[in-house]
Design a protein around this motif. Sequence first.
Motif, PDB file in Angstrom:
ATOM      1  N   HIS A 188       0.899  16.324   4.897  1.00 57.18           N
ATOM      2  CA  HIS A 188      -0.201  15.363   5.037  1.00 57.18           C
ATOM      3  C   HIS A 188       0.249  13.909   4.914  1.00 57.18           C
ATOM      4  O   HIS A 188      -0.601  13.011   4.821  1.00 57.18           O
ATOM      5  CB  HIS A 188      -1.281  15.638   3.980  1.00 57.18           C
ATOM      6  N   VAL A 189       1.542  13.662   4.875  1.00 57.43           N
ATOM      7  CA  VAL A 189       2.020  12.282   4.715  1.00 57.43           C
ATOM      8  C   VAL A 189       2.960  11.930   5.868  1.00 57.43           C
ATOM      9  O   VAL A 189       3.857  12.702   6.188  1.00 57.43           O
ATOM     10  CB  VAL A 189       2.762  12.112   3.366  1.00 57.43           C
ATOM     11  N   PRO A 196      -4.956   9.220  -1.182  1.00 59.61           N
ATOM     12  CA  PRO A 196      -5.582   8.301  -0.225  1.00 59.61           C
ATOM     13  C   PRO A 196      -4.887   6.937  -0.305  1.00 59.61           C
ATOM     14  O   PRO A 196      -4.357   6.573  -1.362  1.00 59.61           O
ATOM     15  CB  PRO A 196      -7.025   8.197  -0.740  1.00 59.61           C
ATOM     16  N   GLU A 197      -4.920   6.190   0.812  1.00 57.32           N
ATOM     17  CA  GLU A 197      -4.251   4.879   0.809  1.00 57.32           C
ATOM     18  C   GLU A 197      -4.777   4.035  -0.352  1.00 57.32           C
ATOM     19  O   GLU A 197      -5.983   3.944  -0.563  1.00 57.32           O
ATOM     20  CB  GLU A 197      -4.507   4.156   2.131  1.00 57.32           C
ATOM     21  N   HIS A 198      -3.864   3.429  -1.102  1.00 59.66           N
ATOM     22  CA  HIS A 198      -4.279   2.596  -2.228  1.00 59.66           C
ATOM     23  C   HIS A 198      -3.235   1.511  -2.458  1.00 59.66           C
ATOM     24  O   HIS A 198      -2.097   1.617  -1.994  1.00 59.66           O
ATOM     25  CB  HIS A 198      -4.468   3.448  -3.497  1.00 59.66           C
ATOM     26  N   THR A 239       0.836  -1.200   0.000  1.00 55.02           N
ATOM     27  CA  THR A 239       0.000   0.000   0.000  1.00 55.02           C
ATOM     28  C   THR A 239       0.868   1.247   0.000  1.00 55.02           C
ATOM     29  O   THR A 239       2.024   1.229   0.440  1.00 55.02           O
ATOM     30  CB  THR A 239      -0.949   0.048   1.212  1.00 55.02           C
ATOM     31  N   PRO A 249       0.602  13.627  -2.102  1.00 50.83           N
ATOM     32  CA  PRO A 249      -0.197  12.772  -1.229  1.00 50.83           C
ATOM     33  C   PRO A 249      -1.376  12.163  -1.987  1.00 50.83           C
ATOM     34  O   PRO A 249      -1.887  12.765  -2.936  1.00 50.83           O
ATOM     35  CB  PRO A 249      -0.705  13.732  -0.150  1.00 50.83           C
ATOM     36  N   HIS A 277       0.636   5.855   0.229  1.00 46.88           N
ATOM     37  CA  HIS A 277      -0.148   7.064   0.548  1.00 46.88           C
ATOM     38  C   HIS A 277       0.263   8.230  -0.338  1.00 46.88           C
ATOM     39  O   HIS A 277      -0.033   9.384  -0.038  1.00 46.88           O
ATOM     40  CB  HIS A 277       0.047   7.452   2.018  1.00 46.88           C
ATOM     41  N   THR A 278       1.001   7.912  -1.402  1.00 48.84           N
ATOM     42  CA  THR A 278       1.398   8.941  -2.363  1.00 48.84           C
ATOM     43  C   THR A 278       1.212   8.368  -3.764  1.00 48.84           C
ATOM     44  O   THR A 278       1.155   7.150  -3.937  1.00 48.84           O
ATOM     45  CB  THR A 278       2.882   9.346  -2.198  1.00 48.84           C
ATOM     46  N   GLN A 325       6.147   6.135   8.719  1.00 51.16           N
ATOM     47  CA  GLN A 325       5.387   4.883   8.760  1.00 51.16           C
ATOM     48  C   GLN A 325       5.936   3.917   7.710  1.00 51.16           C
ATOM     49  O   GLN A 325       5.984   4.237   6.521  1.00 51.16           O
ATOM     50  CB  GLN A 325       3.909   5.187   8.464  1.00 51.16           C
TER      51      GLN A 325
END
Length: 384
Positions: free
Chosen positions: A336-337, A29-31, A14, A27, A16-17, A341
């Motif tokens: 925003h990221v 959404p999680e994909h 997954t 950035p 987030h960018t 993580q």
Amino acid sequence: MLIEAVVVRVFTTTAHTAVDDAGHRHPAPEHEVRAALLEITDQDGRTGYCQVQPDHLREPVLSEHIRPVLIGRDPWQRERIWQALSRRQRGAHGGLTDRALGYVDQALWDLLGRRAGLPVWKLLGGARDRVPAYASTMCGDETPGGLSCPEDYAAFAERLVKRGYRGIKLHTWMPPVPFAPDVRLDIRTCAAVREAVGPDIALMLDANHWYRRTEALELGRALERLDFSWYEEPMDEASLSSYRWLAQQLAVPVIGPETAGGKHLVRAEWIRAGACDILRAGVDDCGGIGATLKAVHLAEAFNIDCEIHGNGSGNLAVLGASDNPRWYERGLLHPHVDFDQAPPHRNTIIDTLDVDGTVAMPTAPGLGDDWNIAHIAEHTIDTW
Ligand code: LLH
Ligand code: MG
């Protein structure tokens, strides 16, 4: 002990960018995304790894160019392998890229480090066990509270300084952002960030890569007034003459080339032409760890720094083995990221930032990446 297998394993993970139409990361959404590991395995069953872009190392490249050179070869003949691949590039007519050479070189170093029981940066010279990191922002966007205006950059810079960074590099706006590029907006943004962080934080700028000479000069003159530490890729790097023209007129150090093809050879030409004050190279652009170190040592011989492009274990290995790069490029970062993580295919990130703004060299044998092998095995969708 000879090389027995060279495999690319494609898996899902997954993110987030995501990259925009011009390849700049922002950035998202999680994909789910496809990622891949290049695995080079010897007759003992030991494997060296390098994360690769699956579309940059397709099966025909492996079968036509890489396996014929590597299979049955002693992995300790790393330079011999690199030279053989490098010579194949001419006849491959663009099919065997500097990036592909870089991936193979990194996986081989990982294998050698694991065999030796040593981190690669120590095998290569052990010049230091930690390095200052600069925060490298993503390119500008249109997201309020993100990186949409000078005030956003200034607020983010304050956060980064509180986090411990002693240096920040701005990537400002580039097409397809509709109001980009804009020299005056870039200048206002650099001024806002300098105002926010004060005089003691090192600032660098990596602006739109396709300004004209006069625009690049106007921006560079502003960076001089704002006491920036370097000025990166404001024009197409294919034009060495333009960079020579720019560097000769500016006191702010001009750095390059980052993306120009030609590995260490083209970097020698930039130094000779006086087209840069600081050299630039990274393991994915310059053909691997060995070739990047050649560029670093070339710069050292001219008493100039060579700053390393990009993050990751291969670039850390170069930094741990040399002392004329000053910084590790940590990023790309965005308000925003959460860069700290680890993605599911890694147990931990390679480049944890300490409170003093430095990153420690990895201690594990090889390049030090902490792969989540179980995730990768369970999410493998293809191998070639
Ligand atoms: O244009 C971009 O998206 C960035 O400049 C990117 O290429 C980044 O890797 C970079 O240049 N860092 O220095
Ligand atoms: Mg850059």
